[in-house]
Design an enzyme around this catalytic site. Structure first.
Site, PDB file in Angstrom:
ATOM      1  N   GLN A 239      33.786  91.894  -9.170  1.00  0.00           N
ATOM      2  CA  GLN A 239      33.785  90.598  -8.525  1.00  0.00           C
ATOM      3  C   GLN A 239      35.138  89.919  -8.654  1.00  0.00           C
ATOM      4  O   GLN A 239      35.996  90.361  -9.388  1.00  0.00           O
ATOM      5  CB  GLN A 239      32.701  89.706  -9.149  1.00  0.00           C
ATOM      6  CG  GLN A 239      32.874  89.555 -10.658  1.00  0.00           C
ATOM      7  CD  GLN A 239      31.585  89.160 -11.357  1.00  0.00           C
ATOM      8  OE1 GLN A 239      30.633  88.747 -10.704  1.00  0.00           O
ATOM      9  NE2 GLN A 239      31.533  89.266 -12.671  1.00  0.00           N
ATOM     10  N   HIS A 269      22.622  74.628 -18.943  1.00  0.00           N
ATOM     11  CA  HIS A 269      22.333  75.589 -20.005  1.00  0.00           C
ATOM     12  C   HIS A 269      21.270  75.108 -20.994  1.00  0.00           C
ATOM     13  O   HIS A 269      20.484  75.907 -21.479  1.00  0.00           O
ATOM     14  CB  HIS A 269      23.626  76.012 -20.717  1.00  0.00           C
ATOM     15  CG  HIS A 269      24.484  76.881 -19.842  1.00  0.00           C
ATOM     16  ND1 HIS A 269      25.634  76.426 -19.225  1.00  0.00           N
ATOM     17  CD2 HIS A 269      24.330  78.169 -19.447  1.00  0.00           C
ATOM     18  CE1 HIS A 269      26.145  77.400 -18.497  1.00  0.00           C
ATOM     19  NE2 HIS A 269      25.394  78.472 -18.613  1.00  0.00           N
ATOM     20  N   ASP A 293      29.625  84.161 -19.593  1.00  0.00           N
ATOM     21  CA  ASP A 293      30.486  83.050 -20.009  1.00  0.00           C
ATOM     22  C   ASP A 293      30.171  82.582 -21.428  1.00  0.00           C
ATOM     23  O   ASP A 293      30.919  81.819 -22.023  1.00  0.00           O
ATOM     24  CB  ASP A 293      30.377  81.879 -19.018  1.00  0.00           C
ATOM     25  CG  ASP A 293      28.927  81.492 -18.763  1.00  0.00           C
ATOM     26  OD1 ASP A 293      28.108  81.584 -19.707  1.00  0.00           O
ATOM     27  OD2 ASP A 293      28.608  81.100 -17.628  1.00  0.00           O
ATOM     28  N   ASP A 313      25.968  91.999 -19.750  1.00  0.00           N
ATOM     29  CA  ASP A 313      26.636  91.510 -18.544  1.00  0.00           C
ATOM     30  C   ASP A 313      27.409  92.678 -17.940  1.00  0.00           C
ATOM     31  O   ASP A 313      28.065  93.432 -18.650  1.00  0.00           O
ATOM     32  CB  ASP A 313      27.578  90.349 -18.875  1.00  0.00           C
ATOM     33  CG  ASP A 313      28.068  89.640 -17.615  1.00  0.00           C
ATOM     34  OD1 ASP A 313      27.712  88.463 -17.424  1.00  0.00           O
ATOM     35  OD2 ASP A 313      28.808  90.263 -16.818  1.00  0.00           O
ATOM     36  N   ASP A 347      24.996  97.519 -16.188  1.00  0.00           N
ATOM     37  CA  ASP A 347      24.100  97.005 -15.165  1.00  0.00           C
ATOM     38  C   ASP A 347      22.755  96.727 -15.845  1.00  0.00           C
ATOM     39  O   ASP A 347      22.190  97.607 -16.496  1.00  0.00           O
ATOM     40  CB  ASP A 347      23.948  98.050 -14.058  1.00  0.00           C
ATOM     41  CG  ASP A 347      22.873  97.670 -13.065  1.00  0.00           C
ATOM     42  OD1 ASP A 347      23.031  96.631 -12.417  1.00  0.00           O
ATOM     43  OD2 ASP A 347      21.867  98.401 -12.960  1.00  0.00           O
ATOM     44  N   ALA A 348      22.246  95.512 -15.677  1.00  0.00           N
ATOM     45  CA  ALA A 348      21.057  95.103 -16.428  1.00  0.00           C
ATOM     46  C   ALA A 348      19.861  96.011 -16.153  1.00  0.00           C
ATOM     47  O   ALA A 348      19.120  96.378 -17.063  1.00  0.00           O
ATOM     48  CB  ALA A 348      20.707  93.655 -16.091  1.00  0.00           C
ATOM     49  N   ASP A 366      20.049  85.081 -16.610  1.00  0.00           N
ATOM     50  CA  ASP A 366      20.982  84.159 -15.961  1.00  0.00           C
ATOM     51  C   ASP A 366      21.911  84.920 -15.016  1.00  0.00           C
ATOM     52  O   ASP A 366      23.103  85.026 -15.255  1.00  0.00           O
ATOM     53  CB  ASP A 366      21.796  83.436 -17.052  1.00  0.00           C
ATOM     54  CG  ASP A 366      22.608  82.277 -16.491  1.00  0.00           C
ATOM     55  OD1 ASP A 366      22.359  81.875 -15.336  1.00  0.00           O
ATOM     56  OD2 ASP A 366      23.503  81.786 -17.210  1.00  0.00           O
TER      57      ASP A 366
END
Ligand SMILES: Cc1cc2nc3c(=O)[nH]c(=O)nc-3n(C[C@H](O)[C@H](O)[C@H](O)COP(=O)(O)OP(=O)(O)OC[C@H]3O[C@@H](n4cnc5c(N)ncnc54)[C@H](O)[C@@H]3O)c2cc1C
Lengths: 505, 546
Positions: A239, A269, A293, A313, A347-348, A366
């Site tokens: 990305q 959050h 993040d 992530d 990759d989740a 998230d």
């Protein structure tokens, strides 16, 4: 001859003064954007710059011959280094370790070169003016240039040109004036002049090329796309990551979509994390999917019972940023550097399918909004079922679920999908000014859905138990609508989402 | 390959549009195929040639015995073996020519992913096909069976959304029917065609059977349905006023994809079978599709478990007698010269294509030989390429199935499309059927080209949609299927020869999918199961009545 030429000298002084301050402001702005803490950054840059000028002035004493030629060369040097300073700094964003080296190096070099210029100019002008006039005029024009720069910079340059183009433009101005000077002062230049001019042309060409190609470096298009100045930009394998900064704080964008704004992310959050975390009796092992993040992790680490947070992530660049971008580290309270936090870049879906470790007590999901098929996949029944198999039997989960106001069908599609995956669902919503009304789903397997928690940790800025109950109620225009469920083989959600958000664009 | 040779190659195998695009794109700075890794795979010309010359073979040096021998380890043969075991028939043996079982449903492996070499999907079965539902259940693809008998599939085994796109005039569009710029008339024709399909979906004959079913043995034998088999699809379309180029392309795509033939060489029956057998009811959407990264070899791997197999055995003669069958095979499994070996079995299931049966089964009547020889096969070229990064392209994003309008190929499928992340290396499987009316001409054209030429054809074709693709290719392998798929030409289904070829011959039974006239997993599976059941029945009768 002398009289016609003097005003041109002053113009030179003006340009030197303006450009010098512009470069200094550029460096200061970029430094405070990237490194945070603008007071420290500005005072450091100014100090370094002034002392470098001192070094330059001192060095000027060693130059004695062919002053005009030297002066023009130095002006060209300022043009080149100053002009390329912002692009160089932009490019070094992506390599945080190098940013400071490049930053202070560039500031020092420009300082030295600018510091060389004024004394040389004065010495050149000494031939044409008396000393008293000389000092007063030169300093006047120098300070005038500084005034011009300080006014132009915030009012005109940054808003219309952006940092990159400002930098390149002033570099070109420097080089242009030097080239022009080679014509006007040709009688004062000893030796070959052609070579000097061709150097000037080379510098101009480089900077012009920079102007033309700036798009591909970090792109004006992008600068125009974001309201605020870009302070970090990198295209990772997965990305485009962009961080911008304004007076309100900073913002993170993934592929142009806002992920958070530092001014109100606490609302987002806290709402994401605490309903689920406070429901679990004694949560020890927490799974976070997405959220590189580190801001959700910050909220999780408020619970003393937590022993391990596993953050999955996809993008290593994102989690690296969460660990090392100073302003982000300050915001997430070093959550990703905490000994309890473990980061996995995967990759989740693939990770969930192959995970065999101990089960989790809470999961926080998230992911970015489902605006394409590869993200939509992370909102499918398959994902939630896999997730369920990695959780303790009644472990609560919370899922960020786009806006029930702007994308009502999408929101309820996520709710229905989680329900169809064997969970009891409790939809809720919060208001986050940067996003508008935002939706979440609290869920668990087991006999009953989860109600609003009765206790919350100390020290929250947004949530309290009084208002929590209302978040679980939906006004008419956000209420449930019938939808299909989102499956790998039929990604309804992506189609709903595209349709709904298109209306708001 | 020099530029001239390349141009001739592309003109002959891709036609004018690709040639034009290829010359526009230029090749400066592009990698040459000869610099890439890869080669021809699944080569079995060697054994094939030896089989032709049976008369000069010595007598078998060794004989072994078994109760039932199955010849041919494709899906049909493997299914027969599984069914025999389920029916309690022991002492069975599978003889397969190749080094691996699987036949046209084999798969392969590259570092980035496993991938298919032939068959790559199965349509989600309707309630009537319980045996297939059970098989899919065994591999975990079925979650639940509804009271109606319909399966609820596990979504990770279905083709993931987005499933297909077509490259039409410089842009990718979702779906296979190129809607962009279609006139109102063309869209109306498409709708009319869909309602024609629905009419056949609703059709029930006097016995209550549907016109078309999967497997085809469950469908109707009503003359109104069989009449479709007397026409080619292009005749049928012309006769019924279907003139839209888009519609014709779309229907022909289905013909090329499923049968390796053009509209003119495909029976209208087979086309309606293709569409109508995949719908639960009129107006319903087409059944979804089950697939795996390695294609149907996923099912092959399941079927072959525990099966007694001798690979590298080319059966050259099968002779039925009063008490049993004698099989002679060339055993090339060891190193060195192939040996001639014999197997005596009480019964044999020939799960081999009919053109093979015509050569190896002894004592077939002239009429039966003629029937067996009437089966034609389409040759196919399949290329598997490992790419560093996934191709994108303007318009709709990468799908499972990516089709180029105006190309003689069928485009490519993406092996990893069901798995994330949707970035990085993967394997693309490119399919190219050779549809020349004369299957022998087609086969000659297939074998004329070697690895380098076929790789060049595949890459130049795809580069129309993905300029510079070859620079991302890390390896490209090519398989040439000389006898890939049975051709479903007019008359194939109902002219009687197909059914004649399927009849048992003494103690020899027949099971290959070509006996259905349509090359499909469902048919191979059904033929294998039924042949096994027939043999089991005969064994049981023999036991009761010695
Ligand atoms: C490129 C391609 C793509 C396809 N895609 C699909 C698809 O997506 N879905 C689908 O359903 N179907 C597809 N098919 C059709 C496929 O052929 C069938 O699904 C199925 O695999 C047929 O199985 P079979 O056992 O009937 O025949 P085969 O696969 O032909 O098996 C016959 C076996 O017999 C062996 N054999 C031959 N001669 C001898 C001998 N003398 N001695 C011993 N062994 C011998 C062969 O080596 C082979 O293993 C595709 C076919 C091709 C060629």
């Amino acid at each position: 001859m002398a009289y016609r030429r003097t005003p041109l000298f002053y113009l030179n002084v003006l340009v030197v003064g303006t450009c010098g301050l512009i470069y200094e402001l550029l460096a200061g702005t970029l430094a405070s954007y990237v490194l945070g803490d603008s007071v420290t950054q500005f005072s450091l840059i100014i100090g370094l710059y002034l002392s470098a000028m001192g070094v330059g002035a001192w060095l000027s004493g060693y130059l004695s011959k062919n002053l005009v030629r030297r002066f023009l060369d130095i002006e060209l040097g300022v043009g080149l280094v100053g002009g390329l300073s912002a692009p160089l700094l932009f490019m070094s964003f992506a390599y945080l370790g190098w940013f400071k080296v490049v930053l202070y190096g560039v500031v020092f070099l420009i300082g030295v070169l600018v510091g060389l210029e004024l004394p040389l100019l004065m010495r050149i002008l000494r031939e044409e003016l008396d000393f008293k006039n000389l000092v007063s005029r030169v300093l006047t024009f120098d300070y005038l240039g500084a005034l011009l720069a300080s006014l132009l910079f915030p009012i005109f340059l940054v808003p219309t040109l952006g940092l990159m183009r400002t930098s390149l433009l002033f570099g070109m101005l420097n080089a242009g004036v030097a080239l022009w000077g080679s014509f006007i002062f040709s009688d004062l230049i000893t030796g070959g002049i052609v070579f000097l001019r061709s150097r000037a042309i080379v510098v101009l060409v480089i900077l012009t090329a920079g102007m033309i190609n700036a798009k591909s470096l970090t792109s004006f298009a992008e600068e125009g796309m974001f309201d605020d100045a870009i302070v970090y930009a990198k295209t990772s394998r997965y990305q485009r990551i962009v961080v911008t900064r304004s007076g309100m704080g900073f913002k993170l964008f993934l592929n142009g979509n806002l992920q958070f704004s530092s001014s109100d992310e606490y609302r987002y959050h806290e709402a994401l994390v605490h309903p689920a975390m406070s429901t679990a009796a004694n949560p020890k092992r927490i799974l976070v999917l997405g959220g590189g993040d580190g801001l959700a992790v910050r909220e999780i680490l408020r619970y003393p019972s937590v022993e391990e947070v596993l953050l999955v992530d996809l993008d290593p660049e994102m989690t690296k940023l969460g660990k090392s971008l100073p302003s982000l580290v300050a915001l997430n309270k070093s959550s990703l550097r905490d000994a309890r936090t473990k980061v996995v870049n995967a990759d989740a879906m693939t990770w969930l399918a192959s995970y065999e470790g101990p089960l989790f007590d809470v999961a926080i999901v998230d992911f970015p909004d489902p605006n394409n098929f590869s993200l939509g996949k992370l909102y499918t029944r398959r994902l939630y079922r896999l997730l369920a198999s990695r959780l303790e039997p009644e472990a609560p989960i919370a899922v960020q679920s786009t806006s029930p106001l702007y994308a009502r069908i999408s929101y309820w599609c996520i709710v229905e999908t989680i329900k169809a995956s064997g969970f009891q669902v409790s939809p809720y919503q919060a208001t986050v000014p940067s996003f508008g009304v935002w939706g979440y789903v609290l869920a668990r397997r087991g006999p009953d859905p989860i109600g609003p928690p009765e206790k919350l940790p100390e020290g929250l800025r947004y949530l309290n138990t009084d208002s929590l109950g209302a978040m679980f109620k939906f006004p008419v225009d956000m209420g449930p609508v019938p939808t299909e469920i989102n499956r790998l083989n039929d990604q309804r959600l992506v189609r709903y989402y595209e349709e709904e958000w298109r209306r708001w664009q | 390959m020099n530029e001239l040779a390349r141009r001739d190659l592309l003109r002959a195998f891709l036609g004018a549009p690709a040639l034009w695009a290829a010359s526009c794109a230029g090749r400066k700075g592009q990698r040459n195929v000869s610099q890439m890794d890869g080669g021809l795979v699944l080569r079995r010309e060697r054994l094939g040639h030896r089989m032709r010359d049976v008369s000069s073979l010595p007598k078998p040096s060794t004989w072994s015995e078994c109760q039932v021998a199955v010849v041919g380890g494709g899906v049909a043969g493997l299914s027969a073996m599984r069914e025999l075991e389920r029916l309690g028939i022991g002492n069975t043996l599978l003889l397969e020519l190749d080094e691996h079982v699987g036949g046209t449903s084999q798969g392969g492996a590259l570092p980035a992913s496993v991938h298919p070499w032939g068959a790559h999907y199965v349509t989600v079965p309707l309630a009537a096909n319980q045996p297939l539902i059970a098989l899919l259940g065994e591999v975990g693809a079925v979650e639940e069976i509804l009271p109606s008998g319909d399966p609820v599939m596990a979504e990770q085994h279905l083709v993931a959304d987005p499933s297909e796109r077509v490259f039409y005039r410089g842009r990718w569009y979702e779906g296979l029917f190129p809607v962009a710029g279609a006139s109102a008339d063309e869209r109306a024709q498409k709708e009319r065609f869909e309602s024609e399909i629905d009419r056949w979906v609703e059709f029930r004959d006097a016995e209550g059977k549907p016109a078309f079913a999967l497997p085809m043995s469950l469908g109707s034998r009503d003359p109104r349905v069989q009449a479709l088999d007397t026409l080619s699809m292009s005749q049928w379309m012309l006769a019924n006023g279907y003139t839209s180029p888009r519609l014709r392309w779309w229907v022909e795509y289905a013909c090329r994809d499923d049968y390796g033939t053009t509209l003119a060489d495909t029976s209208a029956w087979s086309v309606f079978f293709y569409f109508a057998s995949r719908k639960r009811a009129a107006g319903a959407s087409y059944q979804e599709v089950v697939t795996w990264p390695e294609g149907n070899s996923h099912l092959v791997d399941h079927l072959r478990r525990g099966v007694a197999t001798r690979t590298g055995h080319a059966v050259v003669s099968v002779e039925t007698g009063p008490d049993g069958v004698s099989i002679v095979a060339l055993d090339a499994s060891g190193t060195g010269e192939p040996k001639v070996v014999g197997v005596r079995a009480r019964y044999v299931v020939m799960a081999t294509p009919q053109f093979i049966n015509a050569r190896v089964v002894r004592g077939l009547s002239e009429e039966r030989l003629d029937a067996a020889r009437s089966f034609e096969q389409s040759p196919w070229m399949v290329a598997n390429m490992q790419v560093r990064e996934r191709p994108g392209g303007a318009g709709f994003p990468l799908c499972w199935d990516n089709v180029l309008f105006d190309s003689p190929s069928l485009g490519y499928v993406v092996a990893t499309h069901q798995k994330g992340p949707h970035r990085g290396p993967t394997v693309l499987t490119y399919y190219y059927p050779l549809v020349d009316s004369d299957a022998r001409v087609a086969r000659k054209r297939l074998l004329e080209l070697g690895w380098e030429e076929w790789a060049e054809v595949a890459l130049s074709d795809l580069e129309r949609a993905h300029p510079g693709l070859r620079n991302y290719v890390e390896r490209i392998d090519v398989a040439r299927w000389g006898h890939g798929m049975v051709r479903s030409t007019p008359g194939r289904i109902w002219d009687g020869r197909r059914e004649l070829a399927a009849r048992p011959h003494g103690r020899v039974h027949f099971a290959h999918s070509d006996l259905s006239g349509v090359a499909l997993f469902e048919e191979a599976f059904d033929r294998g199961n039924r042949a096994a059941a027939e043999v089991a029945r005969r064994i049981a009768t023999e036991a009761n009545d010695p």
